[in-house]
Scaffold this motif. Sequence first.
Motif, PDB file in Angstrom:
ATOM      1  N   GLN A  66       0.835  -1.213   0.000  1.00  0.00           N
ATOM      2  CA  GLN A  66       0.000   0.000   0.000  1.00  0.00           C
ATOM      3  C   GLN A  66       0.871   1.267   0.000  1.00  0.00           C
ATOM      4  N   SER A  67       0.492   2.251   0.817  1.00  0.00           N
ATOM      5  CA  SER A  67       1.182   3.542   0.714  1.00  0.00           C
ATOM      6  C   SER A  67       2.647   3.504   1.134  1.00  0.00           C
ATOM      7  N   ASN A 116      -1.466  10.553  -2.451  1.00  0.00           N
ATOM      8  CA  ASN A 116      -1.786   9.778  -3.650  1.00  0.00           C
ATOM      9  C   ASN A 116      -1.462  10.492  -4.949  1.00  0.00           C
ATOM     10  N   GLU A 160      -7.812  -2.408  -6.538  1.00  0.00           N
ATOM     11  CA  GLU A 160      -7.306  -1.041  -6.321  1.00  0.00           C
ATOM     12  C   GLU A 160      -7.599  -0.190  -7.561  1.00  0.00           C
ATOM     13  N   ASN A 167      -8.435   8.059  -6.847  1.00  0.00           N
ATOM     14  CA  ASN A 167      -7.186   8.069  -7.617  1.00  0.00           C
ATOM     15  C   ASN A 167      -7.445   8.403  -9.089  1.00  0.00           C
ATOM     16  N   TYR A 191       0.069   2.621 -10.483  1.00  0.00           N
ATOM     17  CA  TYR A 191       0.078   2.878  -9.037  1.00  0.00           C
ATOM     18  C   TYR A 191      -0.621   1.729  -8.295  1.00  0.00           C
ATOM     19  N   TYR A 243       0.929  10.528   6.802  1.00  0.00           N
ATOM     20  CA  TYR A 243      -0.318  11.217   6.487  1.00  0.00           C
ATOM     21  C   TYR A 243      -0.333  12.580   7.196  1.00  0.00           C
ATOM     22  N   GLY A 260       1.052   2.700   5.701  1.00  0.00           N
ATOM     23  CA  GLY A 260       0.130   2.304   4.637  1.00  0.00           C
ATOM     24  C   GLY A 260      -1.105   1.655   5.237  1.00  0.00           C
ATOM     25  N   VAL A 261      -2.221   1.664   4.476  1.00  0.00           N
ATOM     26  CA  VAL A 261      -3.493   1.221   5.050  1.00  0.00           C
ATOM     27  C   VAL A 261      -3.609  -0.291   5.283  1.00  0.00           C
TER      28      VAL A 261
HETATM   29  N1  GLU Z   1      -4.305   1.739  -2.117  1.00  0.00           N
HETATM   30  C1  GLU Z   1      -4.416   2.876  -1.385  1.00  0.00           C
HETATM   31  C2  GLU Z   1      -4.808   4.041  -2.226  1.00  0.00           C
HETATM   32  O1  GLU Z   1      -4.386   4.727  -2.872  1.00  0.00           O
HETATM   33  C3  GLU Z   1      -3.193   3.170  -0.593  1.00  0.00           C
HETATM   34  C4  GLU Z   1      -3.657   3.952   0.507  1.00  0.00           C
HETATM   35  C5  GLU Z   1      -2.717   3.980   1.682  1.00  0.00           C
HETATM   36  O2  GLU Z   1      -2.081   3.023   2.061  1.00  0.00           O
HETATM   37  O3  GLU Z   1      -2.676   5.082   2.236  1.00  0.00           O
HETATM   38  O4  GLU Z   1      -5.654   4.600  -2.343  1.00  0.00           O
END
Ligand code: GLU
Length: 312
Positions: A66-67, A116, A160, A167, A191, A243, A260-261
């Motif tokens: 993820q992020s 993002n 995703e 996104n 991405y 974040y 990351g989420v």
């Molecule tokens: N897959 C997620 C997204 O863009 C990642 C989000 C994250 O981990 O913050 O939207």
Amino acid sequence: MTSTSDPFAYDLDALRARVLPETGGEVDRSIPQLARADASLFAAALVSIDGAVGASVDSDVRVSIQSAVKPFLFALALQDTEGEALGRVGIEPTGEAFDAIKLESGTGRPPNPMVNAGALLTASLVDGADAAARSARILSGLSAFAGRALEVDADIAKNEHLLGDRNHALAHLMRAEDTLAVSADDAVAVYAQACATLVDARDLALMGATLAAGGRNPVTGVEVVSREVARDVISVMATCGVYDGSGRWMRQVGVPAKSGVSGVIVLAAPGRLGAAVISPPLDDQGTSVRGHIASELLSAELDLHSFRTNAR
Ligand code: GLU
């Protein structure tokens, strides 16, 4: 209680036992695979800049990055464009959600590479003539950071891509501002694949250690990115990595990091070590609850805080 400044005498299983009773937070529900995550998972790993590895129970359990992929996408974009990527994306914190539909005012650039919009852009800047070639370059670059061949979970990548409406909106906005050169759909696809790369705690700790060691993987010896790139990436992790909770993180943990989420956090303590913690339940800002507590303990007990000094 463990207390030592030697990372490899540090008992990560004892750390795990201390944070497992914490049951706060909720797993992410943005895609079904994340909603099904095991809320009781906790894993941690440390890799020194000399390549010594420490790992807890479950440090071989893989989750999507993820992020936490964002610093590495930024690194690969800087490396492949010889720094030109720096002019294409801002480096200031936003104080807003990671997927806010907003660009830098005046320039139309993404605010920074850790949100993002920025990651959609940096993923579009790596070498490759089309989306498939860029995804292949990203996977090989991430694998070089991790010191082994990583894999993408195709179902996660598909969801995703399909469910990432914000996104798609961000990519279209960047097209409208003329800041994204590839098609919006290609940008989201690349991405999404990057976010769906599977890593375990050991992989992620080694990825962080490669940045902390100035871009050279301390286990394989491969020069993955230049020293300057590693420095630039860690700087932006420090200011924008967690974040809109980055300020609180820097005070409490004091180590540049990216969350990351999926509940992953990668940390890079320059000249010292890389670390990773994985635990899916997240706080309101999207950072792993147990991961945050564990990072604070690791920082205090291994004396990793960037701004702590004994001199006075
Ligand atoms: N897959 C997620 C997204 O863009 C990642 C989000 C994250 O981990 O913050 O939207």
